[in-house]
Design a protein around this motif. Structure first.
Motif, PDB file in Angstrom:
ATOM      1  N   SER A   1       0.848  -1.188   0.000  1.00 37.71           N
ATOM      2  CA  SER A   1       0.000   0.000   0.000  1.00 37.71           C
ATOM      3  C   SER A   1       0.884   1.238   0.000  1.00 37.71           C
ATOM      4  N   GLY A   2       0.270   2.384  -0.282  1.00 36.53           N
ATOM      5  CA  GLY A   2       0.997   3.644  -0.205  1.00 36.53           C
ATOM      6  C   GLY A   2       1.380   4.255  -1.536  1.00 36.53           C
ATOM      7  N   GLY A   3       1.073   3.568  -2.624  1.00 38.93           N
ATOM      8  CA  GLY A   3       1.405   4.124  -3.930  1.00 38.93           C
ATOM      9  C   GLY A   3       0.520   5.304  -4.277  1.00 38.93           C
ATOM     10  N   GLY A   4       0.848   5.961  -5.386  1.00 36.98           N
ATOM     11  CA  GLY A   4       0.050   7.092  -5.814  1.00 36.98           C
ATOM     12  C   GLY A   4       0.800   7.950  -6.808  1.00 36.98           C
TER      13      GLY A   4
ATOM     14  N   LEU B   1       7.082   9.442  -1.179  1.00 32.05           N
ATOM     15  CA  LEU B   1       6.027   8.479  -0.860  1.00 32.05           C
ATOM     16  C   LEU B   1       6.612   7.449   0.087  1.00 32.05           C
ATOM     17  N   ARG B   2       5.743   6.865   0.901  1.00 32.03           N
ATOM     18  CA  ARG B   2       6.160   5.740   1.731  1.00 32.03           C
ATOM     19  C   ARG B   2       5.277   4.544   1.420  1.00 32.03           C
TER      20      ARG B   2
ATOM     21  N   VAL C   1      18.761   4.123  -6.729  1.00 37.15           N
ATOM     22  CA  VAL C   1      17.926   4.639  -5.638  1.00 37.15           C
ATOM     23  C   VAL C   1      18.725   4.914  -4.377  1.00 37.15           C
ATOM     24  N   LYS C   2      20.002   4.587  -4.374  1.00 36.61           N
ATOM     25  CA  LYS C   2      20.834   4.821  -3.193  1.00 36.61           C
ATOM     26  C   LYS C   2      20.845   6.309  -2.841  1.00 36.61           C
ATOM     27  N   GLY C   3      20.679   6.583  -1.556  1.00 38.20           N
ATOM     28  CA  GLY C   3      20.648   7.960  -1.099  1.00 38.20           C
ATOM     29  C   GLY C   3      19.281   8.608  -1.190  1.00 38.20           C
ATOM     30  N   ARG C   4      18.350   7.952  -1.875  1.00 39.56           N
ATOM     31  CA  ARG C   4      16.996   8.506  -2.013  1.00 39.56           C
ATOM     32  C   ARG C   4      15.946   7.627  -1.335  1.00 39.56           C
ATOM     33  N   PHE C   5      16.127   6.323  -1.397  1.00 37.73           N
ATOM     34  CA  PHE C   5      15.170   5.375  -0.827  1.00 37.73           C
ATOM     35  C   PHE C   5      15.748   4.786   0.460  1.00 37.73           C
ATOM     36  N   THR C   6      14.864   4.515   1.403  1.00 41.05           N
ATOM     37  CA  THR C   6      15.260   3.876   2.658  1.00 41.05           C
ATOM     38  C   THR C   6      14.284   2.760   2.977  1.00 41.05           C
TER      39      THR C   6
END
Length: 124
Positions: free
Chosen positions: A7-10, A18-19, A64-69
């Protein structure tokens, strides 16, 4: 049959956040490393991130390194993917899945119990 639910897309503008959440029904996520994958139209599914059972080992796709966690809360039986500074090329259907090898990697063949996916669109 065990199943994961994303869930959480958009829709989000470039540079936005977004999370995503990945929750499990009928089994405990803390037994498995959990991976996030994405698939854009006309492209192969690619591994975005993966977190080991207790979070000690984490994998990220270079782009995505540095942007996604990625993180997990085993008390809530949920794994999260926080996506910041998003780009149009992040647009895809995002899936979570459980590792069948007890290790994290980016090969989707080593994962099962796939969720139905959640659409993420980055556009102005």
């Amino acid at each position: 049959q065990v199943q994961l639910v994303e869930s959480g897309g958009g829709l989000v503008q470039p540079g936005g956040s977004l999370r995503l959440s990945c929750a499990a029904s009928r089994f405990s996520l803390d037994y498995y490393p959990i991976g996030w994958f994405r698939q854009a139209p006309g492209k192969e599914r690619e591994g975005v991130s993966c977190i080991s059972r207790y979070g000690r080992s984490i994998y990220y796709l270079d782009s995505v390194k540095g942007r996604f966690t990625i993180s997990r809360d085993n008390t809530k039986n949920t794994v999260y993917l926080q996506m910041n500074s998003m780009k149009p090329e992040d647009t895809a259907v995002y899936y979570c899945a459980a590792s069948t090898t007890n290790f994290c990697d980016s090969d989707s063949r080593n994962f099962g119990s796939w969720g139905q996916g959640t659409q993420v669109t980055v556009s102005s």
